[in-house]
Scaffold this motif. Structure first.
Motif, PDB file in Angstrom:
ATOM      1  N   PRO A  67     -22.089  28.195 -47.914  1.00  0.00           N
ATOM      2  CA  PRO A  67     -20.870  28.120 -47.588  1.00  0.00           C
ATOM      3  C   PRO A  67     -20.361  29.369 -46.711  1.00  0.00           C
ATOM      4  N   PHE A  68     -19.381  28.975 -45.978  1.00  0.00           N
ATOM      5  CA  PHE A  68     -18.764  30.129 -45.349  1.00  0.00           C
ATOM      6  C   PHE A  68     -17.857  30.970 -46.234  1.00  0.00           C
ATOM      7  N   SER A  69     -18.124  32.283 -46.496  1.00  0.00           N
ATOM      8  CA  SER A  69     -17.554  33.055 -47.178  1.00  0.00           C
ATOM      9  C   SER A  69     -16.444  34.044 -46.689  1.00  0.00           C
ATOM     10  N   LYS A  70     -15.855  34.571 -47.293  1.00  0.00           N
ATOM     11  CA  LYS A  70     -14.799  35.629 -46.768  1.00  0.00           C
ATOM     12  C   LYS A  70     -15.541  36.687 -46.026  1.00  0.00           C
ATOM     13  N   GLN A  71     -16.452  37.177 -46.804  1.00  0.00           N
ATOM     14  CA  GLN A  71     -17.487  38.192 -46.329  1.00  0.00           C
ATOM     15  C   GLN A  71     -18.045  37.712 -44.922  1.00  0.00           C
ATOM     16  N   ALA A 106     -12.672  35.610 -34.819  1.00  0.00           N
ATOM     17  CA  ALA A 106     -13.762  34.936 -35.314  1.00  0.00           C
ATOM     18  C   ALA A 106     -14.158  33.792 -34.785  1.00  0.00           C
ATOM     19  N   ALA A 107     -13.280  32.951 -34.466  1.00  0.00           N
ATOM     20  CA  ALA A 107     -13.667  31.498 -33.542  1.00  0.00           C
ATOM     21  C   ALA A 107     -14.457  32.027 -32.645  1.00  0.00           C
ATOM     22  N   LYS A 115     -22.694  28.686 -33.147  1.00  0.00           N
ATOM     23  CA  LYS A 115     -22.475  27.866 -34.409  1.00  0.00           C
ATOM     24  C   LYS A 115     -21.444  26.686 -33.977  1.00  0.00           C
ATOM     25  N   ASP A 116     -21.740  25.831 -34.578  1.00  0.00           N
ATOM     26  CA  ASP A 116     -20.768  24.630 -34.390  1.00  0.00           C
ATOM     27  C   ASP A 116     -19.491  25.072 -35.296  1.00  0.00           C
ATOM     28  N   LEU A 117     -18.378  24.476 -34.704  1.00  0.00           N
ATOM     29  CA  LEU A 117     -17.285  25.170 -35.298  1.00  0.00           C
ATOM     30  C   LEU A 117     -15.959  23.978 -35.348  1.00  0.00           C
ATOM     31  N   PHE A 118     -15.365  24.067 -36.416  1.00  0.00           N
ATOM     32  CA  PHE A 118     -14.031  23.045 -36.517  1.00  0.00           C
ATOM     33  C   PHE A 118     -12.863  24.175 -36.631  1.00  0.00           C
ATOM     34  N   LEU A 119     -11.883  24.225 -35.904  1.00  0.00           N
ATOM     35  CA  LEU A 119     -10.833  25.241 -35.877  1.00  0.00           C
ATOM     36  C   LEU A 119      -9.422  24.360 -36.008  1.00  0.00           C
ATOM     37  N   VAL A 120      -9.049  24.748 -37.297  1.00  0.00           N
ATOM     38  CA  VAL A 120      -7.733  24.003 -37.648  1.00  0.00           C
ATOM     39  C   VAL A 120      -6.756  24.991 -37.548  1.00  0.00           C
ATOM     40  N   GLU A 281     -23.861  20.941 -39.729  1.00  0.00           N
ATOM     41  CA  GLU A 281     -23.030  21.568 -40.675  1.00  0.00           C
ATOM     42  C   GLU A 281     -22.005  22.595 -39.935  1.00  0.00           C
ATOM     43  N   PRO A 282     -21.138  21.987 -39.481  1.00  0.00           N
ATOM     44  CA  PRO A 282     -20.006  22.982 -38.707  1.00  0.00           C
ATOM     45  C   PRO A 282     -19.400  24.045 -39.927  1.00  0.00           C
ATOM     46  N   ILE A 283     -18.754  24.947 -39.323  1.00  0.00           N
ATOM     47  CA  ILE A 283     -17.963  25.957 -40.068  1.00  0.00           C
ATOM     48  C   ILE A 283     -16.756  25.605 -39.621  1.00  0.00           C
ATOM     49  N   THR A 284     -16.085  25.473 -40.772  1.00  0.00           N
ATOM     50  CA  THR A 284     -14.528  25.212 -40.608  1.00  0.00           C
ATOM     51  C   THR A 284     -13.754  26.338 -40.775  1.00  0.00           C
TER      52      THR A 284
END
Ligand SMILES: Nc1ncnc2c1ncn2[C@H]1C[C@H](O)[C@@H](COP(=O)(O)OP(=O)(O)OP(=O)(O)O)O1
Length: 641
Positions: A67-71, A106-107, A115-120, A281-284
C-alpha cells in the motif's frame, strides 16, 4: 427573594455541571468516531486489496504492490527526480505559476515515473496541471478523455493562451482537421502535446484506435488521462455509458500510464472505475475534500420572498462581485434571470436548451465581468474555470451532496473567500424527488442532501465529510459555516404527539381512498381543504414552517415514505405511511427533533449586525452592509425552524 435567587443559582450550577458532562461525552464519542472511521477505512482498504487480488484479470505473477504509505508520498513530493528541473521550469515559464498546490507535485512525479494513478482533488484545486505538465515533459503526446466538447474547448483555449499545442478530435471536427490530427499522432516531431477526445470517439472510431496503436508501437503515446473518471461508475453521480468502454485503452496499451481525475468519488466508486478501466493497481491520491476558503450556509426558502432575498444579497453582500445562481429547471433559469434583471441586476440565463453560440456568449460576458450573475441549470458546470467567483447561490437544493459539493465548488477557485448558500424550500424536495425517481440511489442521495439542509447542530463540513469517507474534526471548519459561526440557535422539541396527529391525517385520507401530496398534507393538518376532511382532523396550531419541517423530519426518518404515481405527462409525489409509522401506536415511543428558536426582534437585530461583522466573500467590508441585506438576514433568523 434571596431564596429564589439561591434556588436559581443552584439550578444553574447543576445545569452547567450537566452540560459539562454532556460536552465531555460528546468529545469522547467524537474521538471514538474518528478511531472507528480510521479502522473502517483500513478494513475497507484490506478488503479492496483482497478483492483485486481475487480478480481473474489481476496478474497472479505480478508481485503485489505494498500500500502507498505516507513515506512513499514524501518520496514523491521531492524535487530530485531526473525530470524535476524541467517540470519546475515549465511550471513557471509555461503555466506562469510559482509553486505547486498540495499533491500536485506528487501526482506529477508518480505519473512521470510511469505509475497508474487516481487523483481525487476538490474542484478548482488544479487537477489539469497534473497531466498537462507531464505531457510537456514527455516524448510524444498525452491522450485526454473528457466528457464534454465544451469542456475540451475551454481547456484548449486556456492551453493556447499559454502557447501549449493541444488539439481535439470530436464529432464537430472538420475532415481536414481530423486528417491533420491523425497524421500528427504518428509524427515523431509531435506537433501537439495533448490530444483531447470524447469517450464516444474512443468507443466508435476504428481509425482513431488504429492510429493510437501505431503511436503506441512508436513510443509516442506517452500517457492517458481520464478526466471526470467517476463517470465510469454507475454509483458515481454522473454516470456516462460511453465511459464503460474505456477499458479497451489499458487492455490495448498496458504500458502507458493512466491517470484518472475526479473531484468527487467514494472508495467504492473508485474501485468500480478501477475494474472498468482495467487498471491493475493504481495509486490513489486523495486531497482533503475541505475547501477552507468557502463559507457554507443554508437559508430557509420562502417562495414569495426568495427572489427578494437573493437580489438583496447580490446587491449588498456581493456588490460588483461575480457569482452563479443555480436553479432547478430551464424555465426557472429564464424566470429567475428575468426577475433579477427587473431588480437591476446584470443577470443572464444559461441552460442546455440554448443555442451553443448563445451559451458561449453568456459564458464570455460573465468571464469578462460584463454581466454579474449567470442563472444556470447544472448544464453550467464542468469546465467553468473563472477564478474570482465570490458566491454560488442555490435557488433550489441539489439532488445530492456530491452534486452540491461540485456545483458550489465553482466558487473561490482563486483561494479568496467565497460563499455557498442554499435556499432550502419544502416544495423543491418533491420536484427533485420525482426527477430522480428512475435513479437507483436517487432518493437516498436526495435525503442526504435534505438532511444537510435540515441540520441545525452539526458542522456543514462534517456532513460532507461523511460522504467522502473522511474523518473530520469540526474545529477545522474555523467558523466557515453557519452552524459553527452562529450555532446553538435551536431547541430540542418532543414532536411525538404532532407526529401522531399528522400520520393520522395521511391514514385517514388513505381510509377514504385518497392520496395526499405533501402540500395537501400540510393544508389538511392546518385545517384547510374540503370541509368533510376538516371535521375529522385534529388541526394543528403549529406555524407553516414548523409543519413542513416536521413532515420532512418524518420522511427522513421513515415515518412517511414516498408514493410515486406516473401519468404519461408527469410524475406525482404522494406521502404514504413509512415503515416506522406503526411505532407511533406504541405509547412509549417518542420522537424529538431540533427546531430553530424563534427569536425576539431585539435578538434579530443583534444577530443581523453580528453577521455583518464576519464577512466571508467580501474581502474588506461588512457583510450585509446595505439595508436590503440586513432585512434578509433578519428574515432568515426569524424564520422557523
Ligand atoms: N499550483 C497552482 N497555483 C495557482 N493556481 C493554480 C495552480 N494549479 C492550478 N491552478 C489554477 C489554474 C486554474 O485557474 C484553477 C483550477 O484548475 P483546474 O485544473 O481547472 O481545476 P480542476 O480540474 O481541479 O477543477 P474541476 O474539478 O472543476 O475541473 O487553478
Amino acid at each position: 427573594m434571596a431564596n429564589r435567587t439561591d434556588d436559581a443559582q443552584a439550578e444553574l450550577d447543576s445545569v452547567e455541571a450537566e452540560l459539562e458532562m454532556v460536552e465531555l461525552q460528546i468529545s469522547e464519542l467524537l474521538e471514538k468516531q474518528t478511531k472507528l472511521n480510521s479502522r473502517k477505512n483500513k478494513l475497507l482498504k484490506n478488503l479492496e486489496g483482497a478483492c483485486s487480488s481475487a480478480q481473474p484479470s489481476g496478474s497472479s505473477k505480478a508481485p503485489k504492490q505494498a500500500p502507498f504509505s505516507k513515506q512513499d508520498l514524501k518520496h514523491y513530493e521531492k524535487s530530485d527526480f531526473s525530470w524535476s528541473k524541467e517540470v519546475q521550469t515549465k511550471l513557471s515559464s509555461v503555466f506562469q505559476l510559482s509553486k505547486f498546490r498540495p499533491l500536485q507535485q506528487a501526482a506529477i512525479n508518480l505519473s512521470m515515473s510511469g505509475k497508474d494513478l487516481f487523483l481525487v482533488m476538490p474542484t478548482g484545486r488544479g487537477k489539469s496541471l497534473c497531466y498537462q505538465l507531464p505531457a510537456l515533459c514527455s516524448k510524444g503526446f498525452t491522450l485526454v478523455i473528457a466528457p464534454l466538447v465544451s469542456l475540451m474547448e475551454d481547456q484548449l483555449m486556456s492551453l493556447k493562451s499559454n502557447n501549449v499545442s493541444a488539439v481535439t478530435l470530436n464529432a464537430s471536427s472538420t475532415k481536414e482537421d481530423s486528417k491533420q490530427v491523425l497524421a500528427g499522432m504518428i509524427d515523431t516531431n509531435s506537433p501537439f502535446k495533448l490530444l483531447y477526445v470524447t469517450p464516444e470517439k474512443v468507443a466508435k472510431s476504428k481509425l482513431l484506435m488504429s492510429k493510437l496503436e501505431k503511436a503506441y508501437n512508436m513510443g509516442l503515446l506517452a500517457r492517458i488521462a481520464v478526466d471526470e473518471v467517476h463517470c465510469c461508475s454507475q454509483w458515481g453521480h454522473d454516470f456516462r455509458p460511453d465511459y464503460k468502454l474505456l477499458g479497451i485503452l489499458k487492455r490495448q496499451f498496458p504500458n502507458v500510464p493512466l491517470v484518472g481525475l475526479t473531484a468527487t468519488a467514494t472508495s467504492n466508486v473508485l474501485k468500480d472505475c478501477q475494474k472498468i478501466l482495467c487498471v491493475q493497481e493504481p495509486i490513489t491520491l486523495t486531497a482533503p475534500f475541505n475547501r477552507p476558503n468557502l463559507y457554507y450556509e443554508v437559508c430557509f426558502k420562502d417562495n414569495v420572498d426568495c427572489i427578494d432575498q437573493i437580489a438583496a444579497l447580490i446587491r449588498g453582500r456581493y456588490k460588483n462581485q461575480s457569482g452563479i445562481v443555480y436553479v432547478f429547471s430551464q424555465k426557472d433559469a429564464e424566470v429567475v434571470a428575468t426577475d433579477l434583471q427587473k431588480k437591476d441586476i446584470l443577470a443572464q440565463p444559461y441552460h442546455a436548451n440554448m443555442e451553443p453560440a448563445d451559451k458561449s456568449l453568456v459564458h464570455q460576458r460573465w468571464s469578462s465581468k460584463k454581466i454579474q450573475v449567470v442563472v444556470a441549470t447544472v448544464a453550467f458546470g464542468m469546465g467553468i474555470d473563472k477564478a474570482d467567483v465570490r458566491f454560488v447561490i442555490h435557488h433550489t437544493i441539489s439532488k445530492s451532496i456530491e452534486n452540491y459539493y461540485q456545483e458550489s465548488g465553482r466558487a473561490g477557485r482563486d483561494d479568496g473567500p467565497a460563499d455557498c448558500i442554499v435556499f432550502f424550500g419544502f416544495m423543491d424536495i418533491f420536484r427533485i424527488s420525482t426527477m430522480v425517481v428512475m435513479e437507483n440511489t436517487g432518493q437516498q442521495k436526495l435525503k442526504n442532501m435534505i438532511a444537510y439542509c435540515q441540520n441545525l447542530d452539526r458542522c456543514r463540513r462534517a456532513m460532507m465529510a461523511i460522504h467522502f469517507d473522511e474523518v473530520w474534526n469540526d474545529k477545522e471548519c474555523n467558523q466557515m459555516c453557519d452552524i459553527c459561526r452562529h450555532g446553538n440557535d435551536y431547541i430540542t422539541m418532543d414532536i411525538t404527539q404532532h407526529a401522531r396527529d399528522v400520520v393520522e391525517v395521511v391514514e385517514m385520507a388513505g381510509s377514504m381512498d385518497e392520496k395526499l401530496t405533501p402540500l395537501k398534507v400540510c393544508d389538511a393538518w392546518m385545517g384547510k381543504g374540503p370541509a368533510k376532511r376538516r371535521k375529522t382532523i385534529k388541526v394543528t396550531s403549529l406555524s407553516r414552517l414548523e409543519v413542513e419541517s416536521i413532515i420532512i423530519h418524518l420522511l427522513l426518518h421513515g415515518y412517511f415514505s414516498e408514493d410515486f404515481s406516473f401519468t404519461p405527462y408527469t410524475t406525482y409525489f404522494y406521502l404514504k405511511l413509512g415503515p416506522k409509522a406503526s411505532l407511533l401506536k406504541n405509547g412509549s415511543h417518542s420522537i424529538t427533533m431540533k427546531m430553530r428558536r424563534v427569536v425576539s426582534p431585539a435578538t434579530v437585530k443583534k444577530v443581523s449586525e453580528s453577521a455583518g461583522g464576519k464577512s466571508s466573500a467580501k474581502v474588506e467590508g461588512k457583510r450585509p452592509a446595505d439595508s436590503d441585506n440586513k432585512k434578509s438576514v433578519a428574515k432568515k433568523v426569524k424564520t422557523l425552524p
